[in-house]
Write an enzyme that holds these catalytic residues in place. Sequence first.
Site, PDB file in Angstrom:
ATOM      1  N   ASN A  91       0.729  -1.100  -0.243  1.00  0.00           N
ATOM      2  CA  ASN A  91       0.618   0.069  -0.171  1.00  0.00           C
ATOM      3  C   ASN A  91       1.201   1.251  -0.309  1.00  0.00           C
ATOM      4  O   ASN A  91       0.341   2.055  -0.476  1.00  0.00           O
ATOM      5  CB  ASN A  91      -1.019   0.161   1.415  1.00  0.00           C
ATOM      6  CG  ASN A  91      -1.846   1.570   1.661  1.00  0.00           C
ATOM      7  OD1 ASN A  91      -2.305   1.306   0.918  1.00  0.00           O
ATOM      8  ND2 ASN A  91      -1.179   1.586   2.719  1.00  0.00           N
ATOM      9  N   TYR A 155       3.770  10.041 -11.721  1.00  0.00           N
ATOM     10  CA  TYR A 155       2.792   9.347 -11.433  1.00  0.00           C
ATOM     11  C   TYR A 155       2.455   8.674 -12.203  1.00  0.00           C
ATOM     12  O   TYR A 155       1.794   7.360 -11.321  1.00  0.00           O
ATOM     13  CB  TYR A 155       2.850  10.220 -10.240  1.00  0.00           C
ATOM     14  CG  TYR A 155       1.331   9.784  -9.041  1.00  0.00           C
ATOM     15  CD1 TYR A 155       2.036   8.963  -8.080  1.00  0.00           C
ATOM     16  CD2 TYR A 155       0.193   9.882  -9.461  1.00  0.00           C
ATOM     17  CE1 TYR A 155       0.758   8.705  -7.315  1.00  0.00           C
ATOM     18  CE2 TYR A 155      -0.648   8.917  -9.062  1.00  0.00           C
ATOM     19  CZ  TYR A 155      -0.908   8.574  -7.522  1.00  0.00           C
ATOM     20  OH  TYR A 155      -1.891   7.525  -6.834  1.00  0.00           O
TER      21      TYR A 155
END
Length: 254
Positions: A91, A155
């Site tokens: 995560n 990103y």
Amino acid sequence: MPSSTALRFTDHVAIVTGAGSGIGQATAVALAASGARVLGVGRRQEALEETARAHSNIAVLSSDICAEGAADRIVTAAVDRWGRLDLLVNNAGVAALMPLAETDRAVITDLFDVNVTAPSLLAHAALPHLRKSSGSIVNVSSTYGHRPLAGGAHYAASKSALEQLTRSWALELAPEGVRVNAIAPGPTETDVLAAAGLDEDAVTEIRTNERERIPTGRLGHPRDVADWILRIADPQGSHVTGQILTIDGGLELS
């Protein structure tokens, strides 16, 4: 207290990175409430201790997942404590808004170190144990892993890479009984934008614009994402692998 039928992760061991806040914290707590023993990993000890206080099944380890040898130390800590490993939730991640005109090598390196390289090394370290347990890996991507993001191409590219790793690992490991899936959240009520260095006014403006574009009319909540991480990692879902499940309130349809 969940009912016995809800304790579907009883006796299972999970590692959750980025467990000090947001999606990682919600996932660690949800897994613990479902019977798992959870090692929550993050860089901020105080935040991790808050997560640990939420449930007695959670232990924590303060670690920079990008540090040399961190993956082996994290996996060893879980296995030494509980004797097995069934689930890795990759995560932890970082975001950056960086238009092409402002491209910075250090920012690119940091994005791929955290979002691609560290999850790869953690999966590598976890694999021998996941083979034994017929376990599962869940990578946390982003809706921008499969849709363009103007001003945030690197990103988006790092999350796209994570999604391709998910599919490729799933294909590679399916014969060994190890499942690999990903959850791709849309805009969610976390501190990721502040952590990316944006000031409060910029964060408010971005969140307002995002909310207006989401068909359901709201940002996601960490619990929304955590719930689906548990569903896709459910030990009874043994025929589900290589999937990228987007949780974004319909944003990718707009």
